[in-house]
Design an enzyme around this catalytic site. Structure first.
Site, PDB file in Angstrom:
ATOM      1  N   PRO A  89      41.491  41.508  34.440  1.00 29.21           N
ATOM      2  CA  PRO A  89      42.631  41.199  33.567  1.00 29.21           C
ATOM      3  C   PRO A  89      43.417  42.450  33.188  1.00 29.21           C
ATOM      4  O   PRO A  89      44.523  42.358  32.684  1.00 29.21           O
ATOM      5  CB  PRO A  89      41.982  40.545  32.339  1.00 29.21           C
ATOM      6  CG  PRO A  89      40.541  40.886  32.388  1.00 29.21           C
ATOM      7  CD  PRO A  89      40.201  41.212  33.808  1.00 29.21           C
ATOM      8  N   GLU A 116      30.875  41.344  31.544  1.00 29.38           N
ATOM      9  CA  GLU A 116      31.909  42.179  30.918  1.00 29.38           C
ATOM     10  C   GLU A 116      32.732  42.938  31.951  1.00 29.38           C
ATOM     11  O   GLU A 116      33.567  43.772  31.599  1.00 29.38           O
ATOM     12  CB  GLU A 116      31.267  43.175  29.943  1.00 29.38           C
ATOM     13  CG  GLU A 116      30.611  42.522  28.738  1.00 29.38           C
ATOM     14  CD  GLU A 116      31.587  41.661  27.936  1.00 29.38           C
ATOM     15  OE1 GLU A 116      32.710  42.114  27.679  1.00 29.38           O
ATOM     16  OE2 GLU A 116      31.201  40.537  27.578  1.00 29.38           O
ATOM     17  N   ARG A 153      48.957  33.415  53.357  1.00 26.36           N
ATOM     18  CA  ARG A 153      50.014  32.537  53.846  1.00 26.36           C
ATOM     19  C   ARG A 153      51.255  33.299  54.298  1.00 26.36           C
ATOM     20  O   ARG A 153      52.149  32.729  54.914  1.00 26.36           O
ATOM     21  CB  ARG A 153      50.361  31.439  52.839  1.00 26.36           C
ATOM     22  CG  ARG A 153      50.905  31.907  51.540  1.00 26.36           C
ATOM     23  CD  ARG A 153      50.969  30.761  50.548  1.00 26.36           C
ATOM     24  NE  ARG A 153      51.998  29.775  50.866  1.00 26.36           N
ATOM     25  CZ  ARG A 153      53.303  29.987  50.743  1.00 26.36           C
ATOM     26  NH1 ARG A 153      53.739  31.152  50.323  1.00 26.36           N
ATOM     27  NH2 ARG A 153      54.168  29.043  51.036  1.00 26.36           N
ATOM     28  N   ASP A 168      60.455  29.471  50.269  1.00 23.07           N
ATOM     29  CA  ASP A 168      59.694  29.165  49.066  1.00 23.07           C
ATOM     30  C   ASP A 168      60.216  29.899  47.840  1.00 23.07           C
ATOM     31  O   ASP A 168      60.897  30.905  47.961  1.00 23.07           O
ATOM     32  CB  ASP A 168      58.225  29.553  49.248  1.00 23.07           C
ATOM     33  CG  ASP A 168      57.454  28.471  49.956  1.00 23.07           C
ATOM     34  OD1 ASP A 168      57.724  27.300  49.686  1.00 23.07           O
ATOM     35  OD2 ASP A 168      56.586  28.814  50.783  1.00 23.07           O
TER      36      ASP A 168
HETATM   37  N1  SAH Z   1      35.665  42.528  29.644  1.00 23.03           N
HETATM   38  C1  SAH Z   1      36.638  42.472  30.695  1.00 23.03           C
HETATM   39  C2  SAH Z   1      36.821  41.052  31.206  1.00 23.03           C
HETATM   40  C3  SAH Z   1      35.708  40.585  32.050  1.00 23.03           C
HETATM   41  S1  SAH Z   1      36.007  38.980  32.653  1.00 23.03           S
HETATM   42  C4  SAH Z   1      37.980  42.953  30.154  1.00 23.03           C
HETATM   43  O1  SAH Z   1      38.290  42.662  29.004  1.00 23.03           O
HETATM   44  O2  SAH Z   1      38.734  43.553  30.922  1.00 23.03           O
HETATM   45  C5  SAH Z   1      34.912  38.960  34.026  1.00 23.03           C
HETATM   46  C6  SAH Z   1      35.561  39.141  35.366  1.00 23.03           C
HETATM   47  O3  SAH Z   1      36.456  38.070  35.602  1.00 23.03           O
HETATM   48  C7  SAH Z   1      36.373  40.401  35.543  1.00 23.03           C
HETATM   49  O4  SAH Z   1      35.567  41.481  35.899  1.00 23.03           O
HETATM   50  C8  SAH Z   1      37.326  40.006  36.665  1.00 23.03           C
HETATM   51  O5  SAH Z   1      36.714  40.135  37.918  1.00 23.03           O
HETATM   52  C9  SAH Z   1      37.542  38.521  36.407  1.00 23.03           C
HETATM   53  N2  SAH Z   1      38.779  38.196  35.687  1.00 23.03           N
HETATM   54  C10 SAH Z   1      38.881  37.635  34.465  1.00 23.03           C
HETATM   55  N3  SAH Z   1      40.161  37.427  34.117  1.00 23.03           N
HETATM   56  C11 SAH Z   1      40.916  37.844  35.151  1.00 23.03           C
HETATM   57  C12 SAH Z   1      42.328  37.886  35.407  1.00 23.03           C
HETATM   58  N4  SAH Z   1      43.216  37.466  34.511  1.00 23.03           N
HETATM   59  N5  SAH Z   1      42.738  38.380  36.584  1.00 23.03           N
HETATM   60  C13 SAH Z   1      41.855  38.828  37.508  1.00 23.03           C
HETATM   61  N6  SAH Z   1      40.516  38.821  37.318  1.00 23.03           N
HETATM   62  C14 SAH Z   1      40.044  38.335  36.165  1.00 23.03           C
END
Ligand code: SAH
Length: 264
Positions: A89, A116, A153, A168
């Site tokens: 994220p 995490e 794609r 698209d």
């Molecule tokens: N504690 C971390 C979040 C971990 S969520 C933080 O706050 O940054 C667990 C996993 O889910 C992440 O390591 C990632 O691989 C995935 N993930 C969660 N949300 C995501 C998003 N919006 N985009 C991409 N990967 C995501």
């Protein structure tokens, strides 16, 4: 093009990849996708992939060593350069432009986090960190599938009709025009969001816009341009700044903005 996905839940990746356009491209060999179980790169009897965070606090962190071993194995098999993508994220937002750029890579590796997330040293071996949106998921498997789908794609030969990809939403910075298929008229049923039991919606007839049935190709083309522009103007005006418009579209947009401002 090759994709390697590293995950502790291979089944979450394998099933979706077997279906549809991506499934066919893999079966044909246009795409080569391998799913790796991170636990196969552990060295202990219990195949442990996570550990408690240094400094304390809640949750578990993915250990770096199994990931490094997985990357070594993938590099030995595929060769260089690997484009290693960390799903997170905290990454840059995945957009059509990012997908377009990545579709030119030879070997893409997608790392799926859990708990995490990763030990931060993993970032040393990562080419880019991508987020699929401003929300937090329980794992990187869905984001990895989203990235793979959006990128794959755009690889020549994956989608049968290249023209459809070119038209698209986002490909030229505009949203797509509305599409219709047969029948030309259909009973509407209750409108979305209407009060329960309060409607005689079955009496509503929903029609396909006349111009699409006219057979007049010049008019259809112009109508589609206008609809794409008007949708973009209403829903995503931010996209218009980066859009590439031809002369006719520039003129149509001016008209649409004029009509809108006239209403205000
Ligand atoms: N504690 C971390 C979040 C971990 S969520 C933080 O706050 O940054 C667990 C996993 O889910 C992440 O390591 C990632 O691989 C995935 N993930 C969660 N949300 C995501 C998003 N919006 N985009 C991409 N990967 C995501």
């Amino acid at each position: 093009m090759t994709f390697d996905i590293v995950t502790i839940f291979p089944a979450m990746i394998e099933q979706p990849l077997a279906a549809g356009i991506i499934g066919r491209a893999i079966a044909r060999g246009t795409l080569d996708v391998k799913v790796h179980d991170l636990r196969d790169f552990t060295t202990d009897r219990h195949r442990v992939v996570d550990d408690v965070p240094y400094g304390g606090g809640p949750g578990m962190v993915l250990k770096p060593d199994p990931i490094f071993r997985a990357l070594d194995a993938i590099e030995a098999e595929r060769g260089r350069p690997l484009t290693v993508i960390l799903t997170s994220p905290q990454g840059a937002r995945l957009t059509q432009a990012v997908a377009q750029r990545l579709s030119g890579a030879m070997h893409v590796v997608l790392l799926c986090g859990r708990y995490e997330g990763f030990d931060d040293r993993v970032r040393e071996r990562v080419t880019e960190e991508l987020s699929i949106g401003d929300y937090v998921l329980t794992g990187g498997e869905l984001p990895a599938l989203v990235v793979l789908d959006a990128v794959a794609r755009l690889v020549p030969g994956v989608v049968g009709d290249e023209q459809s990809v070119a038209e698209d939403s986002f490909s030229r910075g505009l949203l797509d025009f509305p599409q219709y298929t047969r029948p030309a008229e259909i009973a509407g049923g209750s409108p979305a969001g209407g009060e329960a039991g309060a409607s005689d919606g079955g009496a509503r007839i929903l029609k396909v816009p006349d111009v699409l049935l006219s057979g007049n190709h010049a008019e259809i083309r112009r109508w589609r341009k206008r609809e794409a522009l008007s949708r973009t103007l209403t829903r995503r005006p931010d996209l218009l700044d980066g859009a590439t418009l031809d002369e006719e579209e520039t003129e149509l947009l001016r008209e649409l903005k004029g009509a809108r401002d006239g209403r205000d």
